[in-house]
Motif scaffolding. Structure first.
Motif, mmCIF file in Angstrom:
data_model
loop_
_atom_site.group_PDB
_atom_site.id
_atom_site.type_symbol
_atom_site.label_atom_id
_atom_site.label_comp_id
_atom_site.label_asym_id
_atom_site.label_seq_id
_atom_site.Cartn_x
_atom_site.Cartn_y
_atom_site.Cartn_z
ATOM 1 N N GLY A 138 -8.327 -2.315 7.212
ATOM 2 C CA GLY A 138 -7.861 -3.662 6.582
ATOM 3 C C GLY A 138 -7.030 -4.538 7.167
ATOM 4 O O GLY A 138 -5.962 -4.029 7.571
ATOM 5 N N ALA A 139 -7.310 -5.814 7.459
ATOM 6 C CA ALA A 139 -6.504 -6.701 8.244
ATOM 7 C C ALA A 139 -6.216 -7.977 7.513
ATOM 8 O O ALA A 139 -7.249 -8.301 6.751
ATOM 9 N N ALA A 140 -5.363 -8.728 7.996
ATOM 10 C CA ALA A 140 -5.088 -10.204 7.654
ATOM 11 C C ALA A 140 -4.659 -10.317 6.056
ATOM 12 O O ALA A 140 -4.806 -11.459 5.474
ATOM 13 N N LEU A 141 -4.257 -9.145 5.577
ATOM 14 C CA LEU A 141 -3.869 -9.558 4.031
ATOM 15 C C LEU A 141 -2.525 -8.725 3.941
ATOM 16 O O LEU A 141 -2.340 -7.669 4.204
ATOM 17 N N PRO A 142 -1.654 -9.164 3.027
ATOM 18 C CA PRO A 142 -0.449 -8.662 2.786
ATOM 19 C C PRO A 142 -0.675 -7.468 1.702
ATOM 20 O O PRO A 142 -1.786 -7.193 1.163
ATOM 21 N N PRO A 143 0.331 -6.500 1.600
ATOM 22 C CA PRO A 143 -0.042 -5.182 0.822
ATOM 23 C C PRO A 143 -0.776 -5.244 -0.558
ATOM 24 O O PRO A 143 -1.585 -4.673 -0.847
ATOM 25 N N GLN A 144 -0.214 -6.308 -1.358
ATOM 26 C CA GLN A 144 -0.791 -6.614 -2.712
ATOM 27 C C GLN A 144 -2.325 -6.406 -2.596
ATOM 28 O O GLN A 144 -3.101 -5.802 -3.442
ATOM 29 N N PRO A 145 -2.968 -7.614 -1.974
ATOM 30 C CA PRO A 145 -4.255 -7.779 -2.271
ATOM 31 C C PRO A 145 -4.871 -6.886 -1.363
ATOM 32 O O PRO A 145 -6.051 -6.483 -1.687
ATOM 33 N N MET A 146 -4.164 -6.195 -0.219
ATOM 34 C CA MET A 146 -5.105 -5.045 0.460
ATOM 35 C C MET A 146 -5.041 -3.855 -0.654
ATOM 36 O O MET A 146 -6.167 -3.116 -0.231
ATOM 37 N N ASP B 266 -3.019 5.466 5.451
ATOM 38 C CA ASP B 266 -2.739 6.386 6.176
ATOM 39 C C ASP B 266 -2.049 6.367 7.517
ATOM 40 O O ASP B 266 -1.596 7.040 8.064
ATOM 41 N N GLU B 267 -2.420 4.806 8.003
ATOM 42 C CA GLU B 267 -1.716 4.548 9.276
ATOM 43 C C GLU B 267 -1.668 3.105 9.246
ATOM 44 O O GLU B 267 -2.460 2.387 8.366
ATOM 45 N N VAL B 268 -0.644 2.584 9.820
ATOM 46 C CA VAL B 268 -0.390 1.021 9.818
ATOM 47 C C VAL B 268 -0.454 0.658 11.359
ATOM 48 O O VAL B 268 0.298 1.303 12.153
ATOM 49 N N MET B 269 -1.245 -0.051 11.888
ATOM 50 C CA MET B 269 -1.516 -0.926 13.146
ATOM 51 C C MET B 269 -0.694 -2.226 13.412
ATOM 52 O O MET B 269 -0.965 -2.852 12.658
ATOM 53 N N LEU B 270 0.088 -1.986 14.162
ATOM 54 C CA LEU B 270 0.845 -3.190 14.643
ATOM 55 C C LEU B 270 0.216 -4.167 15.716
ATOM 56 O O LEU B 270 0.183 -3.369 16.738
ATOM 57 N N TYR B 271 -0.145 -5.061 15.318
ATOM 58 C CA TYR B 271 -1.137 -5.516 16.570
ATOM 59 C C TYR B 271 0.168 -6.718 17.080
ATOM 60 O O TYR B 271 0.467 -7.419 16.643
ATOM 61 N N THR C 63 8.440 -10.832 12.820
ATOM 62 C CA THR C 63 9.253 -11.441 14.092
ATOM 63 C C THR C 63 10.581 -10.354 14.084
ATOM 64 O O THR C 63 11.310 -10.784 15.189
ATOM 65 N N THR C 64 10.707 -9.822 13.231
ATOM 66 C CA THR C 64 11.940 -9.076 12.796
ATOM 67 C C THR C 64 11.645 -7.580 12.732
ATOM 68 O O THR C 64 10.787 -7.041 12.176
ATOM 69 N N PRO C 65 12.748 -6.648 12.933
ATOM 70 C CA PRO C 65 12.518 -5.343 12.683
ATOM 71 C C PRO C 65 12.588 -5.094 11.100
ATOM 72 O O PRO C 65 11.642 -4.080 10.746
ATOM 73 N N GLN C 66 13.392 -5.770 10.465
ATOM 74 C CA GLN C 66 13.312 -5.381 9.006
ATOM 75 C C GLN C 66 12.019 -6.055 8.311
ATOM 76 O O GLN C 66 11.541 -5.086 7.427
ATOM 77 N N GLU C 67 11.466 -7.084 9.054
ATOM 78 C CA GLU C 67 9.982 -7.492 8.427
ATOM 79 C C GLU C 67 9.076 -6.317 8.435
ATOM 80 O O GLU C 67 8.282 -6.066 7.793
ATOM 81 N N ILE C 68 9.023 -5.869 9.762
ATOM 82 C CA ILE C 68 8.078 -5.012 10.232
ATOM 83 C C ILE C 68 7.999 -3.609 9.467
ATOM 84 O O ILE C 68 7.286 -3.079 8.884
ATOM 85 N N ARG C 69 9.499 -2.995 9.130
ATOM 86 C CA ARG C 69 9.834 -1.953 8.402
ATOM 87 C C ARG C 69 9.293 -1.806 7.093
ATOM 88 O O ARG C 69 8.667 -1.094 6.687
ATOM 89 N N GLU C 70 9.574 -3.010 6.652
ATOM 90 C CA GLU C 70 9.198 -3.364 5.149
ATOM 91 C C GLU C 70 7.664 -3.432 5.009
ATOM 92 O O GLU C 70 7.357 -2.889 3.796
ATOM 93 N N ALA C 71 7.118 -3.945 5.916
ATOM 94 C CA ALA C 71 5.747 -4.108 5.663
ATOM 95 C C ALA C 71 4.947 -2.727 5.900
ATOM 96 O O ALA C 71 4.139 -2.197 5.294
ATOM 97 N N ALA C 72 5.462 -2.117 7.053
ATOM 98 C CA ALA C 72 4.939 -0.715 7.087
ATOM 99 C C ALA C 72 4.973 0.292 5.773
ATOM 100 O O ALA C 72 4.195 0.935 5.412
ATOM 101 N N GLU C 73 6.185 -0.013 5.243
ATOM 102 C CA GLU C 73 6.515 0.898 4.115
ATOM 103 C C GLU C 73 5.899 0.395 2.841
ATOM 104 O O GLU C 73 5.367 1.321 1.930
ATOM 105 N N ALA C 74 5.566 -0.775 2.841
ATOM 106 C CA ALA C 74 4.614 -1.404 1.766
ATOM 107 C C ALA C 74 3.360 -0.721 1.846
ATOM 108 O O ALA C 74 2.485 -0.444 0.853
ATOM 109 N N PHE C 75 2.636 -0.931 3.182
ATOM 110 C CA PHE C 75 1.164 -0.432 3.120
ATOM 111 C C PHE C 75 1.040 1.037 3.056
ATOM 112 O O PHE C 75 0.064 1.397 2.308
ATOM 113 N N THR C 76 2.098 1.751 3.371
ATOM 114 C CA THR C 76 2.181 3.153 3.219
ATOM 115 C C THR C 76 2.112 3.429 1.799
ATOM 116 O O THR C 76 1.472 4.330 1.281
ATOM 117 N N GLY C 77 2.973 2.575 1.155
ATOM 118 C CA GLY C 77 3.182 2.811 -0.504
ATOM 119 C C GLY C 77 2.022 2.614 -1.182
ATOM 120 O O GLY C 77 1.566 2.984 -2.360
#
Length: 283
Positions: free
Chosen positions: A173-181, A261-266, A243-257
């Motif tokens: 899944g790409a191009a969507l934030p965690p809730q709609p994903m 099974d894996e988060v791809m950082l493009y 564009t910040t470490p915090q944003e990326i960490r939060e996104a990875a944690e949210a998708f994992t939540g």
């Protein structure tokens, strides 16, 4: 948490360096996008080169526009790549939607979904060692992975999610934030159950990132805008870049939540310093 990297496409000569450094680090997968009418490296050729430069990390198309490919050649190429990488290849696959790609390939854009269904039947048959068709014998080599490489379907339409249950091993899944994903993930799981598949589908989420100086971020936004220009919402996509470490960490944690099974950082800029910055941010 498995974290993969989507490879930048603006300087193909740097991809070997990206691959070697990622292989020596904590990342799980290298992904590469596909277009025909665009200034990007052909993904299967490129991933074959990267397979020879790495020993551990997985290699993934993200996603391959299968309908523009000859099915028999695609079966042979993907089996060869899986064999030569020691089973490290994942075929991320989809129908595409850019009209110029289909015009260049001489394929009817409006039949692309039907064509992909036909292709998947032939790919699975070929990878299992059966004859390709009437009057045509098996097409080798056999893949390293029994039954063929892992297949992840990308897309948003119900038909794309159904294909996971019919033919696939999981969903990208790409191009969507965690809730709609999360909604898409649940629909994929429902399709999996509908077709009586054992276990569960593998779920992968993709998010666009850039870490580093302003020049790196600016270059990433420019490349994103060019790639998504056909959609009419390129500015919106570019502004969604993390564009910040915090944003990326939060996104990875949210998708994992939500079950990823894996988060791809493009990564949309070829600045290789991002490898260390991303590793520091997440590991």
């Amino acid at each position: 948490m498995k974290i993969g990297l989507g490879l930048p496409i603006d300087d193909p000569a740097l991809l070997l360096s990206w691959a070697r450094r990622a292989d020596a680090g904590p990342f799980s997968t290298l992904g590469l996008l596909d277009r025909l009418v665009f200034d990007n490296p052909e993904p299967l050729v490129t991933l074959a080169a990267l397979a020879g430069a790495t020993s551990r990390i997985r290699l993934q198309t993200e996603v391959l526009i299968a309908p523009v490919y000859s099915t028999a050649i695609l079966a042979k190429q993907t089996a060869t790549l899986d064999r030569m990488s020691g089973g490290r290849f994942t075929l991320g696959i989809g129908v595409g939607g850019r009209e110029d790609d289909f015009l260049a390939a001489g394929i009817d854009l409006h039949r692309r979904g039907h064509r992909l269904d036909e292709q998947m039947t032939l790919l699975r048959r070929t990878w299992s060692g059966e004859p390709y068709g009437e009057g045509v014998g098996p097409i080798g080599p056999g893949p390293a992975t029994p039954g063929g490489p892992e297949v992840l379907f990308g897309g948003f339409a119900p038909a794309a999610l159904e294909r996971v249950g019919r033919f696939g091993d999981g969903f990208l899944g790409a191009a969507l934030p965690p809730q709609p994903m999360s909604g898409l993930f649940r629909d994929v799981e429902a399709a999996w159950e509908k077709y009586g598949r054992p276990g569960r589908p593998r779920l992968v989420a993709q998010v666009n990132v850039a870490l580093g100086p302003e020049s790196t971020v600016r270059r990433a936004r420019h490349n994103l805008s060019e790639y998504y220009a056909f959609t009419g919402r390129a500015e919106q996509v570019a502004n969604g870049l993390l564009t910040t470490p915090q944003e990326i960490r939060e996104a990875a944690e949210a998708f994992t939540g939500i079950g990823a099974d894996e988060v791809m950082l493009y990564c949309w800029s070829s600045d290789t310093d991002q490898l260390d910055l991303l590793a520091d941010a997440l590991f």
